[in-house]
Write a protein that holds these residues in place. Structure first.
Motif, PDB file in Angstrom:
ATOM      1  N   LEU A 138       0.834  -1.212   0.000  1.00 13.11           N
ATOM      2  CA  LEU A 138       0.000   0.000   0.000  1.00 13.11           C
ATOM      3  C   LEU A 138       0.869   1.262   0.000  1.00 13.11           C
ATOM      4  N   ASP A 139       2.071   1.161   0.540  1.00 11.50           N
ATOM      5  CA  ASP A 139       2.997   2.304   0.478  1.00 11.50           C
ATOM      6  C   ASP A 139       3.443   2.554  -0.963  1.00 11.50           C
ATOM      7  N   LEU A 260       6.711  17.426  -3.039  1.00 11.63           N
ATOM      8  CA  LEU A 260       7.072  16.400  -2.048  1.00 11.63           C
ATOM      9  C   LEU A 260       5.819  15.802  -1.404  1.00 11.63           C
ATOM     10  N   ILE A 261       5.834  14.481  -1.197  1.00 11.97           N
ATOM     11  CA  ILE A 261       4.766  13.886  -0.394  1.00 11.97           C
ATOM     12  C   ILE A 261       5.373  13.277   0.870  1.00 11.97           C
ATOM     13  N   ILE A 262       4.693  13.503   1.999  1.00 15.81           N
ATOM     14  CA  ILE A 262       5.149  12.920   3.270  1.00 15.81           C
ATOM     15  C   ILE A 262       4.232  11.756   3.611  1.00 15.81           C
ATOM     16  N   MET A 263       4.859  10.603   3.841  1.00  9.37           N
ATOM     17  CA  MET A 263       4.091   9.395   4.182  1.00  9.37           C
ATOM     18  C   MET A 263       4.516   8.894   5.565  1.00  9.37           C
ATOM     19  N   GLN A 287      -2.835   7.720   2.566  1.00  8.96           N
ATOM     20  CA  GLN A 287      -2.089   6.452   2.492  1.00  8.96           C
ATOM     21  C   GLN A 287      -2.818   5.364   3.292  1.00  8.96           C
ATOM     22  N   ALA A 288      -3.228   5.685   4.507  1.00  8.36           N
ATOM     23  CA  ALA A 288      -3.942   4.699   5.343  1.00  8.36           C
ATOM     24  C   ALA A 288      -5.257   4.300   4.668  1.00  8.36           C
TER      25      ALA A 288
END
Ligand code: NCD
Length: 308
Positions: A138-139, A260-263, A287-288
């Protein structure tokens, strides 16, 4: 290709297979919260020997949306394990009652053992510090969906790269694609274990190690933050040495790339300033949410209902 397979490590899956999962997940996403009756009559069993919020609930949601049913436990104290039953016997029972088993355990190798005992597919929902394959799927899906491709991206993993199974599994998963570079940013005590560094050395991927996010923030497309895995420290005083040693705040983000994406696999504790949640960079809640369609895709493929 998928039917009746176990999902123990992300390394067992090829790039093509991962892309097949992504494409099906994208289709599942299109159904929104509507129930589709793909798996009517099928039962998914969850066996969680360690705490979980997202993983367990998203697997259950995925199965219910596919029209199936769920059984399971998340408290060992409520099962016969508390009476001394061994793991293999517990799994044998779940194997008899259900069509697919999702299991989380603190011991590395527990899911593999379960898969050898069970005839139905076993999905590893996290065992010890190494594998959490569906989290990595999923990440990777989040990067694919949010940035259009995984190839060519510069991905930084920040934090506990030693004990974090989500980070370790994502590192493994990224090596299946042609990323530009992987940055490993952590305090010395939390650097990846030697086995992971040895594995990376054998891959055709450029690695950059460091301790300071500020030095690389302007170069990266994905920032994957992790929680310090306090419960896995063999020595509590070691944990005290690294507690609060890194944090993403608005100041460091001033130099970030626009896209930028923060996960974060979640749960987050204090490694991300709460004000970051409402910036354009934050993707961890999305993401979740992607966990549900991705797990719908995985379950239906393993049960032979998602095509080949
Ligand atoms: C992770 C886990 O359990 O490994 N959580 C999750 O599944 N999303 C990460 C963590 O606990 O920090």
């Amino acid at each position: 290709m998928f039917k009746n397979r176990d999902v123990i490590s992300i390394l067992d899956f090829s790039r093509e297979e991962l892309e097949r999962i992504f494409e099906l997940a994208r289709e599942m996403e299109a159904h929104g919260k509507k129930k589709i009756n793909l798996l009517e009559g099928k039962i998914l069993a969850t066996a969680f020997f360690e705490p979980s919020t997202r993983t367990k609930l998203s697997f259950e949601t995925a199965m219910l949306r596919l029209g199936g049913s769920v059984i399971g436990f998340s408290e060992v104290s409520g099962t016969s394990l508390a009476k001394g039953e061994n793991l293999a016997d517990t799994i044998r029972m779940l194997d008899a009652y259900s069509d697919i088993i999702v299991m989380r355990h603190s011991i590395e190798g527990a899911a593999k053992l379960a898969s050898e005992v069970a005839s139905v597919p076993v999905i590893n929902a996290g065992d010890g510090s190494r594998n959490h394959p569906t989290q990595a799927m999923l990440d990777l899906y989040t990067i694919w969906r949010e940035l259009g491709s995984i190839d060519g991206q510069s991905v930084a993993l920040l934090g506990d790269l030693r004990y974090g199974r989500a980070a370790t599994s994502l590192i493994y998963g990224l090596t299946k694609f042609n990323v530009k570079r992987i940055y490993l940013i952590s305090p010395p005590l939390l650097r990846p274990r030697q086995e992971i560094m040895d594995f990376l050395k054998k891959q055709a991927v450029e690695i950059k190690e460091g301790e300071n996010l500020g030095e690389v923030i302007g170069e990266i497309d994905v920032l994957y933050a992790t929680r310090i895995q306090k419960e896995r420290f063999p020595d509590p005083s070691e944990y005290e040495k690294v507690r609060g040693s890194y944090r993403i705040d608005l100041e460091v983000l001033e130099k970030a790339k626009d896209g930028l994406i923060i996960m974060h696999p979640l749960p987050k504790v204090d490694e991300i300033d709460l004000r970051v949640d409402s910036t354009k960079f934050a993707r961890y809640f999305k993401q979740a949410a992607y966990g549900v369609p991705v797990r719908m895709a995985i379950i239906s493929l393993l049960l032979g209902a998602g095509g080949d």
